[in-house]
Write an enzyme that holds these catalytic residues in place. Structure first.
Site, PDB file in Angstrom:
ATOM      1  N   SER A 102      -0.836 -10.652 -32.103  1.00  0.00           N
ATOM      2  CA  SER A 102       0.213 -11.540 -32.623  1.00  0.00           C
ATOM      3  C   SER A 102       1.409 -11.569 -31.700  1.00  0.00           C
ATOM      4  O   SER A 102       2.254 -12.431 -31.832  1.00  0.00           O
ATOM      5  CB  SER A 102       0.743 -11.071 -33.978  1.00  0.00           C
ATOM      6  OG  SER A 102      -0.129 -10.281 -34.653  1.00  0.00           O
ATOM      7  N   HIS A 135      -5.229 -16.629 -32.071  1.00  0.00           N
ATOM      8  CA  HIS A 135      -4.347 -16.008 -33.067  1.00  0.00           C
ATOM      9  C   HIS A 135      -4.624 -16.614 -34.434  1.00  0.00           C
ATOM     10  O   HIS A 135      -4.135 -17.696 -34.762  1.00  0.00           O
ATOM     11  CB  HIS A 135      -2.881 -16.192 -32.651  1.00  0.00           C
ATOM     12  CG  HIS A 135      -1.932 -15.506 -33.566  1.00  0.00           C
ATOM     13  ND1 HIS A 135      -0.819 -16.101 -34.081  1.00  0.00           N
ATOM     14  CD2 HIS A 135      -1.966 -14.258 -34.104  1.00  0.00           C
ATOM     15  CE1 HIS A 135      -0.191 -15.250 -34.885  1.00  0.00           C
ATOM     16  NE2 HIS A 135      -0.876 -14.137 -34.907  1.00  0.00           N
ATOM     17  N   GLU A 158      -3.806 -20.406 -33.461  1.00  0.00           N
ATOM     18  CA  GLU A 158      -3.105 -20.685 -32.206  1.00  0.00           C
ATOM     19  C   GLU A 158      -4.020 -20.248 -31.066  1.00  0.00           C
ATOM     20  O   GLU A 158      -4.495 -19.103 -31.051  1.00  0.00           O
ATOM     21  CB  GLU A 158      -1.775 -19.917 -32.153  1.00  0.00           C
ATOM     22  CG  GLU A 158      -0.724 -20.519 -33.087  1.00  0.00           C
ATOM     23  CD  GLU A 158       0.580 -19.732 -33.111  1.00  0.00           C
ATOM     24  OE1 GLU A 158       1.639 -20.355 -33.105  1.00  0.00           O
ATOM     25  OE2 GLU A 158       0.533 -18.482 -33.155  1.00  0.00           O
ATOM     26  N   ASN A 169       4.906 -17.616 -35.557  1.00  0.00           N
ATOM     27  CA  ASN A 169       5.653 -16.406 -35.916  1.00  0.00           C
ATOM     28  C   ASN A 169       7.076 -16.449 -35.370  1.00  0.00           C
ATOM     29  O   ASN A 169       8.009 -15.968 -36.010  1.00  0.00           O
ATOM     30  CB  ASN A 169       4.945 -15.152 -35.396  1.00  0.00           C
ATOM     31  CG  ASN A 169       3.749 -14.811 -36.256  1.00  0.00           C
ATOM     32  OD1 ASN A 169       3.594 -15.348 -37.352  1.00  0.00           O
ATOM     33  ND2 ASN A 169       2.891 -13.937 -35.773  1.00  0.00           N
TER      34      ASN A 169
HETATM   35  P1  NAD Z   1      -6.245  -3.219 -38.969  1.00  0.00           P
HETATM   36  O1  NAD Z   1      -5.537  -1.957 -38.714  1.00  0.00           O
HETATM   37  O2  NAD Z   1      -6.447  -3.695 -40.355  1.00  0.00           O
HETATM   38  O3  NAD Z   1      -7.697  -3.159 -38.289  1.00  0.00           O
HETATM   39  C1  NAD Z   1      -7.936  -2.678 -37.002  1.00  0.00           C
HETATM   40  C2  NAD Z   1      -9.341  -2.093 -36.964  1.00  0.00           C
HETATM   41  O4  NAD Z   1      -9.633  -1.747 -35.628  1.00  0.00           O
HETATM   42  C3  NAD Z   1      -9.508  -0.824 -37.790  1.00  0.00           C
HETATM   43  O5  NAD Z   1     -10.612  -0.967 -38.653  1.00  0.00           O
HETATM   44  C4  NAD Z   1      -9.753   0.258 -36.759  1.00  0.00           C
HETATM   45  O6  NAD Z   1     -10.655   1.252 -37.211  1.00  0.00           O
HETATM   46  C5  NAD Z   1     -10.336  -0.508 -35.627  1.00  0.00           C
HETATM   47  N1  NAD Z   1     -10.181   0.090 -34.310  1.00  0.00           N
HETATM   48  C6  NAD Z   1      -9.118   0.774 -33.814  1.00  0.00           C
HETATM   49  N2  NAD Z   1      -9.354   1.131 -32.543  1.00  0.00           N
HETATM   50  C7  NAD Z   1     -10.583   0.696 -32.220  1.00  0.00           C
HETATM   51  C8  NAD Z   1     -11.401   0.767 -31.059  1.00  0.00           C
HETATM   52  N3  NAD Z   1     -10.962   1.339 -29.946  1.00  0.00           N
HETATM   53  N4  NAD Z   1     -12.623   0.225 -31.101  1.00  0.00           N
HETATM   54  C9  NAD Z   1     -13.093  -0.371 -32.217  1.00  0.00           C
HETATM   55  N5  NAD Z   1     -12.362  -0.480 -33.346  1.00  0.00           N
HETATM   56  C10 NAD Z   1     -11.124   0.041 -33.339  1.00  0.00           C
HETATM   57  O7  NAD Z   1      -5.444  -4.319 -38.082  1.00  0.00           O
HETATM   58  P2  NAD Z   1      -5.333  -5.888 -38.327  1.00  0.00           P
HETATM   59  O8  NAD Z   1      -4.227  -6.165 -39.265  1.00  0.00           O
HETATM   60  O9  NAD Z   1      -6.693  -6.427 -38.593  1.00  0.00           O
HETATM   61  O10 NAD Z   1      -4.832  -6.383 -36.898  1.00  0.00           O
HETATM   62  C11 NAD Z   1      -5.705  -6.506 -35.797  1.00  0.00           C
HETATM   63  C12 NAD Z   1      -5.067  -7.409 -34.771  1.00  0.00           C
HETATM   64  O11 NAD Z   1      -4.806  -8.681 -35.367  1.00  0.00           O
HETATM   65  C13 NAD Z   1      -3.726  -6.918 -34.248  1.00  0.00           C
HETATM   66  O12 NAD Z   1      -3.643  -7.257 -32.887  1.00  0.00           O
HETATM   67  C14 NAD Z   1      -2.708  -7.709 -35.051  1.00  0.00           C
HETATM   68  O13 NAD Z   1      -1.491  -7.905 -34.375  1.00  0.00           O
HETATM   69  C15 NAD Z   1      -3.433  -9.026 -35.185  1.00  0.00           C
HETATM   70  N6  NAD Z   1      -3.017  -9.846 -36.320  1.00  0.00           N
HETATM   71  C16 NAD Z   1      -2.773  -9.285 -37.541  1.00  0.00           C
HETATM   72  C17 NAD Z   1      -2.397 -10.115 -38.593  1.00  0.00           C
HETATM   73  C18 NAD Z   1      -2.157  -9.521 -39.963  1.00  0.00           C
HETATM   74  O14 NAD Z   1      -1.564 -10.218 -40.801  1.00  0.00           O
HETATM   75  N7  NAD Z   1      -2.615  -8.338 -40.239  1.00  0.00           N
HETATM   76  C19 NAD Z   1      -2.261 -11.486 -38.398  1.00  0.00           C
HETATM   77  C20 NAD Z   1      -2.539 -12.019 -37.145  1.00  0.00           C
HETATM   78  C21 NAD Z   1      -2.917 -11.189 -36.102  1.00  0.00           C
END
Ligand code: NAD
Length: 698
Positions: free
Chosen positions: A438, A459, A471, A509
């Site tokens: 993000s 995104h 995005e 954002n």
């Molecule tokens: P999350 O913490 O819910 O999930 C991340 C997952 O990745 C976890 O299950 C974890 O076990 C796994 N993980 C960690 N390290 C790893 C590795 N080396 N190899 C394999 N798996 C691994 O996070 P999220 O909220 O899903 O966010 C993920 C990405 O999406 C981030 O970059 C975040 O900025 C982006 N994002 C999040 C949102 C939101 O609202 N949560 C919205 C848009 C973008």
């Protein structure tokens, strides 16, 4: 009467043969072909010239009248209306005819002609049959309703989407639908714009027969022979039509409508409810009022802006047109985002492998996927097929076969870069590497890649199944083919691609941050959270900024706020410390059950909203506009229309305004700048108008 091209076709085209027609000889106008079969039944084939789908406009209806005038003197045994297009029966009115159509008298004239044609069909003494396949929407459904019998090929979809354009049906559909089926069912379809499938359409009596293509000919014979009788009105429909009940039902509908669309901004649902409440026991009067009401709505700013939004969506769709389809996607990270992205891709027919360092995260994601599929009322076999396509892959074998690898691991540069080091060498040379980051710059993410040209940002927004926008993030080193394939992939999975450049926060954002930041400042001044949210919602935002911050997660908000403040040297937001305190205490919003609000599951416990200060809405909305202008000036987004589309589909920016830039243009750029200057004077330099407003003005 229009001169006819009496072009008798010697042989029918293959697609008609597939439709099981035997019209003998046929004649054609521009949009209709017609002929008689061996049983003396007249066939009218709807085949809009130069288009892959049928849409209705004045010319189509006039031609339909011409065809009827030609056919009826020959005393046909019945009339069958069917589409010659593969896509379906009819997608509704030709929306391009609505844009700028703001003279209500002219609109009434056109509608009156349409009414006369459809009334003529519905008053015919001979059997009239609509044979429907694929989509049957809006004006198309109104045409089908004017026929005595409706035969639907299994898999068809029916709906009245007019409300999404700030309108209601205008060709007699309001009258015919409430007269045919349960008025509450009919009104729900018209008030929500949602489609129903054949099973539901049959259950509520919208169609008489649902069958397979191969049985259509037999069903038509039955209809023409009078063997398909319209069902008698159900007890439910009869009760709902009782005059004594109507007021009560209408009020209930108004209450429902208010939850979705406030009357101040969206008048169509309320006009439709009034129409039904006042006139539904006098069909003639209701038809006239429908016409008048439709014409008035069409001239309204809301409808014209929503028609603009329809085109904004089309424009985004076009941005994803060119590109080879993907067949296999591998997703790394089965958390909140990755799990849902994987589930969505499998739903849309892709083969998906899903890996995570924690196997239990993959299991959780697959359970969530099944719940999502069930919630969407998919059939058992479809759920099974989608789950078959979604493969748990804890060791990440899928990386080597995938056309696209989507990384969705936590927002941490070092973590993401370390992951790329292990997966890039295993990827197919032609595969794309996408990140769901993000906020991290793609340049930083790609600096150690062997081939940064194949890196792209995808995104997605949370919750993935509900948010249409993605995005698609470019950067200096990206290959053109990477960027176009990534956009095409977004279209492939039925989302809308918005091309943006890799600047902190991208567009959506970055524009939402000041909206939420200003809410923090207002909280710090002692204005209650529900009052702040109510001020934004009264403007037309779907979710107030405090609730939005709680939903997104206060930790994520804080990280983005810090990042933007660092990179853009924005003045510190008053109240940021309060946010920091909450994050430190683990009060992260909805996900922890407590943030600025307490939460019951996904419902915030809000107290009563008080009266907001007079400038509250401006304080919340204008900084969003300011950020949009900054994004345009910096080239984060190329076009004003893309900003409008992305903000509507990604942030829910009040659609009836036509988007933030259109809103600024409508209000007057000078006026907005003047208001921002006034806010600077009253509340501080964070409202300083961006210099980009100057070039907009020219
Ligand atoms: P999350 O913490 O819910 O999930 C991340 C997952 O990745 C976890 O299950 C974890 O076990 C796994 N993980 C960690 N390290 C790893 C590795 N080396 N190899 C394999 N798996 C691994 O996070 P999220 O909220 O899903 O966010 C993920 C990405 O999406 C981030 O970059 C975040 O900025 C982006 N994002 C999040 C949102 C939101 O609202 N949560 C919205 C848009 C973008």
């Amino acid at each position: 009467m229009r001169p006819l091209s009496r072009n008798v076709l010697a042989a029918l085209e293959p697609r008609e043969l597939e439709l099981g027609l035997d019209m003998g000889s046929s004649h054609m106008l521009r949009h209709w072909r017609y002929g008689r079969d061996g049983q003396g039944v007249a066939w009218l084939l709807f085949d809009r010239m130069g288009a892959s789908v049928n849409t209705i406009d004045e010319e189509v209806l006039n031609e339909l009248a011409d065809v009827l005038r030609l056919l009826l003197p020959e005393n046909p045994a019945g009339i069958v209306i069917r589409s010659a297009k593969r896509a379906g029966f009819c997608a509704g009115a030709d929306v391009s005819r609505f844009a700028g159509q703001i003279d209500p008298n002219e609109a009434e004239r056109v509608l009156l002609q349409g009414h006369m044609v459809l009334d003529a069909i519905s008053e015919l003494a001979i059997p009239t049959v609509a044979v429907i396949h694929g989509h049957c929407l809006g004006g198309g459904l109104e045409l089908a309703l004017a026929c005595r019998t409706r035969i639907a090929v299994d898999g068809s979809k029916f709906g009245f989407p007019e409300v999404l354009l700030g309108l209601h049906p205008g060709l007699g559909g309001t009258v015919r639908s409430v007269g045919l089926i349960s008025p509450v069912e009919a009104m729900t379809m018209m008030l929500t714009g949602k489609t129903v499938d054949t099973t539901r359409a049959r259950a509520i009596g919208l169609v008489d027969v649902v069958t397979q293509e191969r049985h259509v000919a037999a069903a038509i014979r039955d209809a023409v022979a009078g063997r398909i009788r319209p069902p008698a009105a159900t007890l439910r429909a009869r009760i709902e039509r009782l005059p004594a009940l109507r007021g009560l039902l209408a009020n209930r509908m108004r209450a429902q409508a208010r939850k979705r669309a406030p009357e101040a901004h969206y008048s169509a649902p309320y006009a439709l409810i009034d129409l039904w409440e006042k006139f539904s026991d006098r069909p003639g009067a209701m038809r006239n009022e429908e016409l008048r009401s439709f014409a008035a709505l069409l001239a309204s700013r809301t409808a014209q802006n929503l028609i603009r939004v329809f085109y904004l969506r089309e424009n985004l769709r076009k941005m994803g047109e060119a590109g080879k389809p993907m067949t296999h996607v591998h997703v790394v990270g089965a958390g909140a985002m990755g799990g849902d992205i994987a589930a969505w891709c499998a739903l849309k027919g892709l083969r998906v492998t899903l890996s995570d360092q924690k196997p239990e995260a993959i299991g959780g994601a697959i359970r969530r996927a099944e719940a999502l599929y069930r919630k969407r009322h998919m059939k058992d076999v479809e759920v099974r097929d989608a789950l078959d396509r979604l493969v748990a892959d804890p060791r990440g074998h899928g990386v080597a076969q995938a056309d696209l690898v989507i990384e969705a691991v936590p927002e941490n540069l070092a973590l993401k870069k370390a992951l790329y080091e292990t997966i890039e060498p295993r990827m197919k040379p032609s595969a794309l590497l996408a990140t769901n980051t993000s906020s991290i710059s793609l340049r930083d993410l790609g600096e150690d890649l062997r081939n940064p040209g194949r890196l792209v940002g995808l995104h997605f927004f949370n919750p993935v199944p509900r948010m249409e926008l993605v995005e698609v993030v470019a950067h200096e080193d990206i290959f053109d083919v990477t960027f176009s394939r990534a956009r095409a992939f977004v279209r492939q999975i039925d989302k809308l691609p918005a091309p943006v450049a890799s600047e902190p926060g991208f567009l959506v954002n970055r524009a939402l941050m000041p909206y939420m930041a200003e809410a923090l400042a207002m909280l710090a001044e002692g204005i209650a959270a529900p009052t702040i949210d109510a001020a934004a919602e009264a403007f037309g935002m779907p979710v107030g900024p405090v609730e939005l911050a709680d939903r997104v997660g206060l930790d994520i908000c804080l990280a983005v706020a810090d990042l933007l403040a660092r990179k853009q040297a924005t003045p510190p937001t008053p109240g940021l410390e309060k946010l920091r305190g909450k994050v430190a205490r683990g009060e992260l919003g909805m996900k922890t059950g407590k943030g600025f609000y307490g939460w019951n599951g996904d419902t915030p416990r809000k107290g009563r909203a008080g009266d907001p200060p007079a400038d509250a809405a401006d304080r919340l909305i204008l900084p969003m506009l300011n950020a949009c202008v900054a994004c345009l000036r910096e080239g984060v987004v190329a076009e004003e229309s893309t900003v409008d589309a992305a903000m509507i589909f990604g942030a829910g920016f009040a659609p009836f305004t036509g988007g933030p830039m259109h809103y600024a243009r409508t209000q007057g750029v000078e006026d907005i700048v003047r208001k921002l200057m006034e806010l600077v004077r009253r509340h501080g330099p964070r409202f300083e108008p961006d210099e980009g407003w100057m070039s907009l003005n020219s």
